[in-house]
Design an enzyme around this catalytic site. Structure first.
Site, short mmCIF file in Angstrom:
data_model
loop_
_atom_site.label_atom_id
_atom_site.label_comp_id
_atom_site.label_asym_id
_atom_site.label_seq_id
_atom_site.Cartn_x
_atom_site.Cartn_y
_atom_site.Cartn_z
N SER A 113 0.80 -1.22 0.00
CA SER A 113 0.00 0.00 0.00
C SER A 113 0.84 1.27 0.00
CB SER A 113 -0.96 -0.03 1.19
OG SER A 113 -1.86 1.03 1.09
N HIS A 114 0.64 2.09 1.03
CA HIS A 114 1.28 3.40 1.09
C HIS A 114 2.68 3.32 1.67
CE1 HIS A 114 -0.67 2.27 4.74
NE2 HIS A 114 0.15 3.04 5.41
N ASP A 277 -2.00 6.76 -3.55
CA ASP A 277 -0.93 6.04 -2.85
C ASP A 277 -0.34 4.91 -3.70
OD1 ASP A 277 -3.02 4.21 -2.76
OD2 ASP A 277 -2.36 3.40 -0.83
N ASP A 279 -0.78 1.65 -4.04
CA ASP A 279 -1.64 0.72 -4.79
C ASP A 279 -2.94 1.33 -5.26
OD1 ASP A 279 -2.56 0.87 -2.16
OD2 ASP A 279 -3.38 -1.16 -2.20
N ASP A 281 -5.50 2.86 -3.75
CA ASP A 281 -6.79 2.85 -3.06
C ASP A 281 -6.98 4.08 -2.18
OD1 ASP A 281 -4.97 2.04 -1.15
OD2 ASP A 281 -6.00 0.18 -0.61
N ARG A 282 -5.90 4.78 -1.85
CA ARG A 282 -6.06 5.99 -1.02
C ARG A 282 -6.05 7.25 -1.87
NH1 ARG A 282 -2.77 5.44 4.59
NH2 ARG A 282 -3.46 3.34 5.11
N LYS A 376 -11.40 0.45 -1.10
CA LYS A 376 -11.43 1.89 -1.25
C LYS A 376 -10.78 2.22 -2.59
CE LYS A 376 -7.43 2.44 1.87
NZ LYS A 376 -7.29 1.12 2.49
C1 G16 Z 1 -5.25 -0.41 5.41
C2 G16 Z 1 -6.69 -0.76 5.28
C3 G16 Z 1 -7.52 0.44 5.64
C4 G16 Z 1 -7.16 0.93 7.02
C5 G16 Z 1 -5.69 1.14 7.14
C6 G16 Z 1 -5.35 1.37 8.58
O1 G16 Z 1 -4.97 0.61 4.49
O2 G16 Z 1 -6.97 -1.15 3.95
O3 G16 Z 1 -8.85 0.10 5.55
O4 G16 Z 1 -7.79 2.12 7.31
O5 G16 Z 1 -4.99 0.00 6.71
O6 G16 Z 1 -4.01 1.42 8.74
P1 G16 Z 1 -3.40 1.40 10.19
O7 G16 Z 1 -3.78 0.07 10.80
O8 G16 Z 1 -1.94 1.57 9.95
O9 G16 Z 1 -4.00 2.56 10.92
P2 G16 Z 1 -4.01 0.39 3.26
O10 G16 Z 1 -4.17 1.61 2.41
O11 G16 Z 1 -2.67 0.27 3.89
O12 G16 Z 1 -4.49 -0.87 2.62
#
Ligand code: G16
Length: 543
Positions: A113-114, A277, A279, A281-282, A376
């Site tokens: 992800s990010h 981000d 991937d 989704d953000r 998302k």
């Molecule tokens: C992931 C989940 C999101 C969630 C986030 C929380 O984001 O897909 O739904 O809000 O983790 O991250 P943390 O546990 O670090 O607060 P992503 O964009 O990393 O897939």
């Protein structure tokens, strides 16, 4: 000739998926049997024989090699067909869409992800279900359990599949269909949004900056925003996905998307700015001279979604994660639809979306989406904003201020304390949880605690219960402090402190959320003893 080999292996500790799949440092993932053990555990749990999966990733370092390994393992485990994005590239929302569009048995997404990418940064693998959404906790727990028992995995001895060539390939008895990563996703967006109205807005001189942060959204953004919507060439920057994201931290927030923020607050700012981000989704959206917090963005999108063709029938309900501000709840109340408060993690929205209880969902962590996919979707949010701007013909600032006037304003901020010692973080939470029963009624310089608990959630669709989802302390008047440990970090522990304060009158407390929130920040630090436990009094990242 192809041949299936069964490789003897032993469990590797710590292959426990977090908030969103298994994430580790890339060298860990590249270690002996590491990827293979986890992928075999996925197939052991969901079954592969005769099934069809989608495969793709955000293009980060090791993405291409991991894709070949996963394909060989899918073939060896008897999968019938895998649909792969060209170059092993798929944004997370596009993968979710392909899973649903092709009615497949799920998909494997390679992404952290990010988190930054590169030989010494992060890598990740997650499994999405046939509904297109992240595997629920029961399934990821089963995968984790399998990793602790694994004794062998299966892999096909074969040459690499040419993932650069679109079309049908064969890998042993399995079919590999390499598809353009953008085409089907772009077609879906055309069904949801008023492309002619947005095109007319760009033709009328509307200027935008879309920063894909050298990550996967670039090709999607160029095709949709520049090619199909007619934005000027160069509107999309950092649009080529790179294995190390060009050294960027592809997390679209004011800290990491600083170049975009500077431009939007500069003398010749465009009308609208957005970033996405690793991937895809953000998202982060910014108006000229004004930042839109993710919680406010969710509320504005929900209040105006009916302006887009895909949502003209109205919303069935609105869902937000618990740490996200209550701004969206006020919109739901005004629209007369249900609102839901779920634990952090997109997977918790899946049942609500599948059951038709919610149409739009969002999280403070820069995630917004709808029932068009089960993830998302960063670019979706950007396009919905563009649709709203095209119809309302007002600036982002005007839309936000009118929103606050109508619904009141939830000042909001998240403070992150990164890479703190895990034992210290655990001790702080143990003390905090122990203090919860005595907090009610306590006065912190005028902020009186009305409720304090450790958030637990009962899924309204399947009745499953998730406990210990974050400590929340509510104060009178709608202020709130929430404490949570991140589930996506790969180094030590990250404390997330979420702060909120509600006012009914617009701009009563000025523009700066940090000053508006100052009393809540002070109370939160006192309640959790953050400095005493972690040695930190200032956050590393403020969003
Ligand atoms: C992931 C989940 C999101 C969630 C986030 C929380 O984001 O897909 O739904 O809000 O983790 O991250 P943390 O546990 O670090 O607060 P992503 O964009 O990393 O897939």
């Amino acid at each position: 000739m192809t041949q299936i080999t069964t490789v003897a292996t032993t469990p590797i500790a710590g292959q426990k998926p977090g908030t969103s799949g298994l994430r580790k440092k890339t060298p860990v993932f590249m270690g002996r049997h590491y990827l293979e053990n986890f992928v075999q555990s996925i197939f052991d749990v969901v079954g592969a024989a005769g099934k069809t999966f989608v495969l793709g990733g955000d293009g980060r370092y090791f993405n291409d090699r991991a894709a070949q390994v996963i394909l060989r393992m899918a073939a060896a485990n008897g999968a019938a067909r895998v649909i792969v994005g060209q170059g092993a590239i798929l944004s997370t929302p596009a993968a979710s869409h392909l899973i649903r569009l092709n009615k497949t048995d799920g998909g494997i997404i390679m992404s952290a992800s990010h988190n930054p990418g590169g030989p010494n940064e992060d890598f990740g693998v997650k499994f999405n279900m046939p509904n297109g959404g992240p595997a629920p906790e029961g399934v990821t727990e089963a995968m984790y359990k399998r990793t602790t028992e694994i004794t062998e995995y299966r892999v096909l001895e074969a040459q690499d599949v040419d993932l650069g060539r679109i079309g049908r390939h064969e890998l042993g008895a399995m079919v590999v269909d390499v598809v353009d990563p953008v085409t089907d996703y772009a077609a879906l967006m055309e069904t949801l949004f008023d492309f002619p109205a947005i095109r007319a807005m760009f033709a009328g001189g509307f200027r935008m900056r879309m920063d894909s942060m050298c990550a996967v959204t670039g090709p999607y953004a160029v095709e949709i925003i520049e090619n199909r919507l007619g934005a000027a060439k160069g509107t999309c920057v950092n649009a080529t996905p790179l294995p190390d994201f060009g050294g960027m931290h592809p997390d679209p927030n004011p800290t990491w998307a600083k170049a975009l923020m500077d431009e939007m607050f500069g003398a010749v700012a465009p009308d609208f700015g957005a970033a996405s981000d690793g991937d895809g989704d953000r998202n982060m959206v910014v108006g000229r001279g004004i930042y839109v917090s993710p919680s406010d963005s969710l509320a504005v999108l929900a209040a105006n979604a009916h302006l887009a063709p895909g949502y003209k029938a109205g919303l069935k309900g609105i869902a937000r994660s618990m740490p996200t501000s209550a701004a969206a709840d006020r919109v739901a109340e005004a629209l007369g639809v249900h609102h839901y408060e779920t634990p952090t993690g997109w997977k918790f929205f899946g049942n609500l979306l599948d059951a038709g209880k919610a149409t739009i969902c969002g999280e403070e962590s820069f995630g917004t989406g709808s029932d068009h996919v089960r993830e998302k979707d960063g670019l979706w949010a950007v396009l919905l904003w563009l649709n709203i701007l095209a119809v309302r013909k007002e600036s982002v600032a005007q839309i936000l201020h009118e929103h606050f006037k109508r619904f009141g304003r939830n000042y909001y901020s998240r403070h992150d304390f990164e890479a703190i010692d895990t034992a210290n973080a655990d001790a702080m939470f143990a003390a905090l949880r122990a203090a919860l029963p005595g907090l009610k009624g306590q006065d912190f310089d005028g902020l009186v605690v009305t409720h304090a608990d450790d958030f637990a959630y009962t899924d309204p669709v399947d009745g499953s219960v998730s406990t210990k989802q974050g400590v929340r302390v509510l104060f009178d008047g709608g202020s709130r402090a929430v404490f949570r440990l991140s589930g996506t970090g790969t180094e030590g522990a990250t404390l997330r402190l979420y702060l909120e304060r509600f006012v009914t009158g617009p701009d009563e407390l000025g523009e700066d959320p940090q000053s508006a929130l100052a009393p809540v920040i002070r109370a939160a630090h006192r309640i959790a003893g953050i400095a005493a436990h972690t040695g930190r009094s200032e956050p590393d990242v403020v969003t």
